[in-house]
Design a protein around this motif. Sequence first.
Motif, mmCIF file in Angstrom:
data_model
loop_
_atom_site.group_PDB
_atom_site.id
_atom_site.type_symbol
_atom_site.label_atom_id
_atom_site.label_comp_id
_atom_site.label_asym_id
_atom_site.label_seq_id
_atom_site.Cartn_x
_atom_site.Cartn_y
_atom_site.Cartn_z
ATOM 1 N N LEU A 233 2.865 -16.896 19.862
ATOM 2 C CA LEU A 233 1.745 -15.973 19.616
ATOM 3 C C LEU A 233 0.825 -16.536 18.532
ATOM 4 O O LEU A 233 -0.403 -16.514 18.670
ATOM 5 N N GLN A 234 1.433 -17.070 17.476
ATOM 6 C CA GLN A 234 0.636 -17.604 16.364
ATOM 7 C C GLN A 234 -0.233 -18.776 16.822
ATOM 8 O O GLN A 234 -1.378 -18.915 16.394
ATOM 9 N N GLU A 235 0.330 -19.587 17.696
ATOM 10 C CA GLU A 235 -0.382 -20.760 18.200
ATOM 11 C C GLU A 235 -1.555 -20.347 19.101
ATOM 12 O O GLU A 235 -2.641 -20.893 19.017
ATOM 13 N N ASN A 236 -1.320 -19.368 19.961
ATOM 14 C CA ASN A 236 -2.336 -18.958 20.934
ATOM 15 C C ASN A 236 -3.378 -18.020 20.339
ATOM 16 O O ASN A 236 -4.567 -18.139 20.648
ATOM 17 N N TYR A 237 -2.915 -17.073 19.536
ATOM 18 C CA TYR A 237 -3.829 -16.061 18.977
ATOM 19 C C TYR A 237 -3.542 -15.839 17.492
ATOM 20 O O TYR A 237 -2.974 -14.822 17.100
ATOM 21 N N PRO A 238 -3.943 -16.816 16.658
ATOM 22 C CA PRO A 238 -3.601 -16.726 15.229
ATOM 23 C C PRO A 238 -4.139 -15.465 14.539
ATOM 24 O O PRO A 238 -3.444 -14.879 13.697
ATOM 25 N N ALA A 239 -5.344 -15.029 14.895
ATOM 26 C CA ALA A 239 -5.903 -13.835 14.236
ATOM 27 C C ALA A 239 -5.104 -12.592 14.626
ATOM 28 O O ALA A 239 -4.826 -11.724 13.787
ATOM 29 N N LEU A 240 -4.713 -12.523 15.892
ATOM 30 C CA LEU A 240 -3.914 -11.386 16.348
ATOM 31 C C LEU A 240 -2.537 -11.416 15.687
ATOM 32 O O LEU A 240 -2.021 -10.385 15.244
ATOM 33 N N TYR A 241 -1.964 -12.626 15.600
ATOM 34 C CA TYR A 241 -0.664 -12.761 14.946
ATOM 35 C C TYR A 241 -0.740 -12.253 13.500
ATOM 36 O O TYR A 241 0.108 -11.469 13.064
ATOM 37 N N ALA A 242 -1.775 -12.674 12.783
ATOM 38 C CA ALA A 242 -1.927 -12.263 11.375
ATOM 39 C C ALA A 242 -2.084 -10.750 11.272
ATOM 40 O O ALA A 242 -1.545 -10.103 10.355
ATOM 41 N N GLN A 243 -2.790 -10.181 12.219
ATOM 42 C CA GLN A 243 -2.993 -8.732 12.202
ATOM 43 C C GLN A 243 -1.683 -7.985 12.493
ATOM 44 O O GLN A 243 -1.399 -6.955 11.884
ATOM 45 N N PHE A 244 -0.890 -8.513 13.423
ATOM 46 C CA PHE A 244 0.417 -7.916 13.713
ATOM 47 C C PHE A 244 1.317 -7.982 12.467
ATOM 48 O O PHE A 244 2.100 -7.070 12.220
ATOM 49 N N CYS A 245 1.208 -9.070 11.698
ATOM 50 C CA CYS A 245 1.998 -9.186 10.458
ATOM 51 C C CYS A 245 1.657 -8.049 9.506
ATOM 52 O O CYS A 245 2.527 -7.486 8.849
ATOM 53 N N ARG A 246 0.374 -7.710 9.428
ATOM 54 C CA ARG A 246 -0.047 -6.626 8.537
ATOM 55 C C ARG A 246 0.408 -5.287 9.088
ATOM 56 O O ARG A 246 0.768 -4.384 8.338
ATOM 57 N N PHE A 247 0.368 -5.134 10.410
ATOM 58 C CA PHE A 247 0.766 -3.867 11.022
ATOM 59 C C PHE A 247 2.279 -3.639 10.910
ATOM 60 O O PHE A 247 2.732 -2.597 10.440
ATOM 61 N N TYR A 248 3.061 -4.629 11.355
ATOM 62 C CA TYR A 248 4.523 -4.473 11.361
ATOM 63 C C TYR A 248 5.144 -4.769 9.983
ATOM 64 O O TYR A 248 6.322 -4.543 9.778
ATOM 65 N N ARG A 249 4.342 -5.339 9.071
ATOM 66 C CA ARG A 249 4.814 -5.771 7.753
ATOM 67 C C ARG A 249 5.995 -6.735 7.888
ATOM 68 O O ARG A 249 7.005 -6.621 7.185
ATOM 69 N N GLN A 250 5.869 -7.642 8.832
ATOM 70 C CA GLN A 250 6.856 -8.714 9.021
ATOM 71 C C GLN A 250 6.082 -9.979 9.385
ATOM 72 O O GLN A 250 4.971 -9.886 9.908
ATOM 73 N N ASP A 251 6.698 -11.134 9.089
ATOM 74 C CA ASP A 251 6.054 -12.413 9.389
ATOM 75 C C ASP A 251 7.084 -13.325 10.044
ATOM 76 O O ASP A 251 7.568 -14.279 9.445
ATOM 77 N N PRO A 252 7.472 -13.011 11.286
ATOM 78 C CA PRO A 252 8.600 -13.727 11.893
ATOM 79 C C PRO A 252 8.367 -15.228 12.110
ATOM 80 O O PRO A 252 9.314 -15.989 12.084
ATOM 81 N N ALA A 253 7.121 -15.653 12.271
ATOM 82 C CA ALA A 253 6.890 -17.086 12.541
ATOM 83 C C ALA A 253 7.234 -17.957 11.339
ATOM 84 O O ALA A 253 7.676 -19.092 11.506
ATOM 85 N N CYS A 254 7.051 -17.419 10.143
ATOM 86 C CA CYS A 254 7.342 -18.245 8.969
ATOM 87 C C CYS A 254 8.839 -18.477 8.843
ATOM 88 O O CYS A 254 9.297 -19.313 8.093
ATOM 89 N N LYS A 255 9.608 -17.699 9.620
ATOM 90 C CA LYS A 255 11.059 -17.899 9.592
ATOM 91 C C LYS A 255 11.558 -18.440 10.938
ATOM 92 O O LYS A 255 12.730 -18.376 11.232
ATOM 93 N N ALA A 256 10.628 -18.938 11.732
ATOM 94 C CA ALA A 256 11.006 -19.366 13.077
ATOM 95 C C ALA A 256 11.901 -20.604 13.053
ATOM 96 O O ALA A 256 12.660 -20.849 13.965
ATOM 97 N N HIS A 257 11.775 -21.392 11.962
ATOM 98 C CA HIS A 257 12.613 -22.600 11.887
ATOM 99 C C HIS A 257 13.383 -22.600 10.577
ATOM 100 O O HIS A 257 12.989 -23.251 9.633
ATOM 101 N N PRO A 258 14.473 -21.813 10.529
ATOM 102 C CA PRO A 258 15.180 -21.711 9.251
ATOM 103 C C PRO A 258 15.823 -23.052 8.856
ATOM 104 O O PRO A 258 16.105 -23.857 9.697
#
Length: 258
Positions: A233-258
Amino acid sequence: MAIGKLIDWMRRKPATEPLPDALWQETLAGLPFLDRLDSEEKSRLRALTEAFLAEKEFTTAGGLELTDALCVSIATQACLPILNLGLENYRDWVGIVVYPDEFVIPRVIEDDFGVVHEFDDVASGEAWDGGPVLISWRDAQMAGEGYNVVIHEFAHKLDMLNGEANGVPPLPAGLARQEWEETLLAAYDNFCTRVDAAEEHGEETELDPYGAENPGEFFAVMSETFFETPDILQENYPALYAQFCRFYRQDPACKAHP
Ligand SMILES: [Zn+2]
């Protein structure tokens, strides 16, 4: 009437039971995308799942056996989107009906000319406004690679908190409706174009083309991707991804590669 309401509330007052460790571990193992959560988030998800199970009522249809594993798996996935938003976002309804497989919903729709059409719709999930959530257990077990019927239906539930599921749920302070709509609709329009082009060439889109149905479905489908395959999602629609982070108050992509 006030007393009636109070009795009603007391009857439904949740009696939270702790989840047995083995069952919780088994649930996490079956939902590998939850590995992204750290241990503090996992323990909050577990507590939220317990509260969800105490408050909601599971039933099955079509001869499906109602097991603890089934209820806990669905409850856990349902609680992931509200991990930082709270269980009150699933208020005013209690039922979850689980079918063994896809199920048929009889529809009656009146068109613009006043003609009434009756037909059967085959669905893997459905969220009724103010009513239960319906889930196909077979589909729920396909979770993991960007297809998640539970997250999809519960995203609709969040969207329905302020009326019909149109892709605009109640937004947190600091996130304006206009900004949300512009970002969502820009991504949606782009996605529809890509789905049309792919269909024309007999190709498949990376993201589920069902999202092109309407903005409400787009929000639900992109929410599945947000939690399961956030990198895509972040790759295809970065603005939407960022907005979802604000809505859900989570940032799953930053933890995609632990
Ligand atoms: Zn949907």
